[in-house]
Motif scaffolding. Structure first.
Motif, PDB file in Angstrom:
ATOM      1  N   ILE A   1       5.715  12.990   2.384  1.00  0.00           N
ATOM      2  CA  ILE A   1       6.069  13.027   3.804  1.00  0.00           C
ATOM      3  C   ILE A   1       4.920  12.499   4.654  1.00  0.00           C
ATOM      4  O   ILE A   1       5.134  11.725   5.587  1.00  0.00           O
ATOM      5  N   ILE A   2       3.696  12.897   4.322  1.00  0.00           N
ATOM      6  CA  ILE A   2       2.534  12.412   5.068  1.00  0.00           C
ATOM      7  C   ILE A   2       2.433  10.888   4.975  1.00  0.00           C
ATOM      8  O   ILE A   2       2.223  10.201   5.978  1.00  0.00           O
ATOM      9  N   VAL A   3       2.598  10.373   3.758  1.00  0.00           N
ATOM     10  CA  VAL A   3       2.480   8.923   3.553  1.00  0.00           C
ATOM     11  C   VAL A   3       3.589   8.172   4.299  1.00  0.00           C
ATOM     12  O   VAL A   3       3.344   7.118   4.882  1.00  0.00           O
ATOM     13  N   LEU A   4       4.791   8.726   4.311  1.00  0.00           N
ATOM     14  CA  LEU A   4       5.893   8.042   4.986  1.00  0.00           C
ATOM     15  C   LEU A   4       5.799   8.136   6.503  1.00  0.00           C
ATOM     16  O   LEU A   4       6.167   7.192   7.213  1.00  0.00           O
ATOM     17  N   LEU A   5       5.318   9.269   7.020  1.00  0.00           N
ATOM     18  CA  LEU A   5       5.234   9.425   8.476  1.00  0.00           C
ATOM     19  C   LEU A   5       4.013   8.735   9.070  1.00  0.00           C
ATOM     20  O   LEU A   5       4.024   8.365  10.248  1.00  0.00           O
TER      21      LEU A   5
ATOM     22  N   LEU B   1       0.829  -1.204   0.000  1.00  0.00           N
ATOM     23  CA  LEU B   1       0.000   0.000   0.000  1.00  0.00           C
ATOM     24  C   LEU B   1       0.861   1.250   0.000  1.00  0.00           C
ATOM     25  O   LEU B   1       0.586   2.209  -0.729  1.00  0.00           O
ATOM     26  N   LEU B   2       1.929   1.255   0.776  1.00  0.00           N
ATOM     27  CA  LEU B   2       2.833   2.389   0.845  1.00  0.00           C
ATOM     28  C   LEU B   2       3.526   2.630  -0.505  1.00  0.00           C
ATOM     29  O   LEU B   2       3.575   3.762  -0.997  1.00  0.00           O
ATOM     30  N   ILE B   3       4.028   1.574  -1.118  1.00  0.00           N
ATOM     31  CA  ILE B   3       4.697   1.710  -2.413  1.00  0.00           C
ATOM     32  C   ILE B   3       3.705   2.168  -3.477  1.00  0.00           C
ATOM     33  O   ILE B   3       4.008   3.039  -4.306  1.00  0.00           O
ATOM     34  N   TRP B   4       2.506   1.613  -3.463  1.00  0.00           N
ATOM     35  CA  TRP B   4       1.472   1.989  -4.426  1.00  0.00           C
ATOM     36  C   TRP B   4       1.128   3.472  -4.282  1.00  0.00           C
ATOM     37  O   TRP B   4       0.998   4.194  -5.274  1.00  0.00           O
ATOM     38  N   ALA B   5       1.008   3.947  -3.056  1.00  0.00           N
ATOM     39  CA  ALA B   5       0.708   5.357  -2.817  1.00  0.00           C
ATOM     40  C   ALA B   5       1.854   6.243  -3.289  1.00  0.00           C
ATOM     41  O   ALA B   5       1.621   7.292  -3.910  1.00  0.00           O
TER      42      ALA B   5
END
Length: 74
Positions: A48-52, A25-29
């Motif tokens: 940054i939002i997605v990673l944090l 999900l993280l990679i797809w986003a």
């Protein structure tokens, strides 16, 4: 009957699956953000939002991302 110490417990398999799904999900986003065509500063903020926030961040991106308008019909 003795347990085989080489076989993972059921909760290990479940948590591993959850982690794999979250990473996908993280990679797809992140790929979706990179291809969005937004201003680079906006993309950086979203990244940054997605990673944090690795669970909530991608969900927020997929809900709030700008939709491409289909203007070829007019």
């Amino acid at each position: 009957m003795s347990k085989n110490p080489l076989l993972p417990a059921a909760y290990d398999v479940i948590w591993s699956g959850v982690v794999v799904l979250l990473v996908v999900l993280l990679i797809w986003a992140m790929v979706s953000i990179a291809r969005s065509g937004l201003d680079p500063r906006v993309r950086l903020v979203w990244a940054i939002i997605v990673l944090l926030l690795p669970v909530v961040g991608p969900i927020c991106w997929f809900v709030a991302r700008p939709q491409k308008s289909n203007t070829s019909l007019s």
